[in-house]
Design a protein around this motif. Structure first.
Motif, short mmCIF file in Angstrom:
data_model
loop_
_atom_site.label_atom_id
_atom_site.label_comp_id
_atom_site.label_asym_id
_atom_site.label_seq_id
_atom_site.Cartn_x
_atom_site.Cartn_y
_atom_site.Cartn_z
N PRO A 153 24.34 71.97 64.20
CA PRO A 153 23.40 71.47 65.20
C PRO A 153 22.13 72.32 65.35
CG PRO A 153 25.61 71.26 66.05
CD PRO A 153 25.71 72.03 64.75
N ASP A 154 22.24 73.62 65.16
CA ASP A 154 21.05 74.47 65.27
C ASP A 154 19.98 74.12 64.25
OD1 ASP A 154 22.22 75.86 67.35
OD2 ASP A 154 22.79 77.59 66.14
N ASP A 155 20.35 73.41 63.19
CA ASP A 155 19.42 73.05 62.12
C ASP A 155 18.88 71.63 62.26
OD1 ASP A 155 20.01 75.56 60.97
OD2 ASP A 155 21.69 74.70 59.84
N LEU A 156 19.18 70.97 63.36
CA LEU A 156 18.81 69.55 63.49
C LEU A 156 17.32 69.27 63.39
CD1 LEU A 156 21.42 68.26 66.06
CD2 LEU A 156 20.92 67.23 63.83
N ASP A 157 16.46 70.13 63.93
CA ASP A 157 15.03 69.88 63.84
C ASP A 157 14.59 69.79 62.37
OD1 ASP A 157 14.70 69.75 66.58
OD2 ASP A 157 13.97 71.82 66.76
N GLN A 158 15.03 70.75 61.57
CA GLN A 158 14.67 70.75 60.15
C GLN A 158 15.32 69.58 59.41
OE1 GLN A 158 15.90 73.52 61.89
NE2 GLN A 158 15.35 75.38 60.79
N PHE A 159 16.59 69.30 59.73
CA PHE A 159 17.30 68.19 59.11
C PHE A 159 16.62 66.86 59.42
CE2 PHE A 159 20.96 65.08 59.30
CZ PHE A 159 21.25 65.07 57.94
N ASN A 160 16.31 66.63 60.69
CA ASN A 160 15.67 65.37 61.08
C ASN A 160 14.33 65.19 60.37
OD1 ASN A 160 17.84 64.88 62.73
ND2 ASN A 160 16.77 65.40 64.62
N HIS A 161 13.56 66.26 60.30
CA HIS A 161 12.26 66.20 59.62
C HIS A 161 12.47 65.83 58.14
CE1 HIS A 161 8.06 67.16 58.87
NE2 HIS A 161 8.45 67.88 57.83
N ALA A 162 13.44 66.46 57.49
CA ALA A 162 13.71 66.22 56.08
C ALA A 162 14.17 64.79 55.80
CB ALA A 162 14.74 67.22 55.56
N ILE A 163 15.04 64.26 56.66
CA ILE A 163 15.55 62.89 56.39
C ILE A 163 14.49 61.84 56.65
CG2 ILE A 163 17.95 63.62 56.73
CD1 ILE A 163 17.97 62.10 59.39
N VAL A 164 13.67 62.06 57.67
CA VAL A 164 12.57 61.11 57.93
C VAL A 164 11.58 61.16 56.77
CG1 VAL A 164 10.61 60.65 59.43
CG2 VAL A 164 12.86 61.05 60.43
N ASP A 165 11.24 62.35 56.30
CA ASP A 165 10.34 62.50 55.16
C ASP A 165 10.90 61.84 53.91
OD1 ASP A 165 8.39 63.80 56.57
OD2 ASP A 165 8.78 65.78 55.71
#
Length: 168
Positions: A153-165
């Protein structure tokens, strides 16, 4: 707009479902939640209720452009069902965008398609991936072609950005 399948069952890590799904929807993607039983509501580990849109028997990988696998205890239950494993395997074989966080990559082990793939996962899942032949990295997000994995969960900001991209 992409059509994204999300496979989930009880005891999913709530925020690993809610946060990426919200990011995908805000970016204009259509999300379909898939489980064993349609119309059912599954419960997250911390009480979030998730309404199931379709059963695994009602869908096929060709219906979707991408796949999201949230973590928690959900992936361990899903990987015991061959229909779910076959669904995930089809996305990997077709090189469709496939996203997994935390315990989600457990499903990749069941497909037999981890060898040589770069990925990450929750700390306790990383050795399993390694023994299954994956090149494991301890990074917030690891991207291997159309496969995007993340640790926690601590990585969600980066994960969300990557999947949207990945869906642009």
């Amino acid at each position: 707009m992409s059509k994204v399948a999300v496979i989930v069952t009880d005891f999913v890590e709530d925020v690993e479902y809610t946060s990426p799904v919200e990011a995908l929807k805000q970016a204009g993607n259509d999300v379909t939640v898939i489980e064993f039983e349609a119309g059912k509501t599954v419960k997250g580990k911390h009480g979030v209720n998730i309404k199931i849109d379709k059963t695994i028997d009602e869908v096929k990988p060709d219906d979707f452009d991408a796949l999201l696998i949230p973590g928690g205890f959900s992936p361990d239950q899903l990987r015991a069902d061959e229909r779910m494993v076959d669904f995930v395997k089809a996305f990997l074989l077709a090189s469709k965008p496939t996203f997994a966080i935390c315990h989600g990559p457990q499903l990749f082990i069941q497909t037999g398609l981890t060898k040589g793939r770069k990925m990450t996962a929750y700390v306790t899942v990383r050795p399993d991936l390694y023994y299954a032949g994956a090149e494991v990295e301890d990074q917030p997000v690891v991207i291997d072609n159309n496969l995007v994995t993340s640790r926690a969960p601590d990585d969600l900001d980066q994960f969300n950005h990557a999947i949207v991209d990945a869906l642009k």
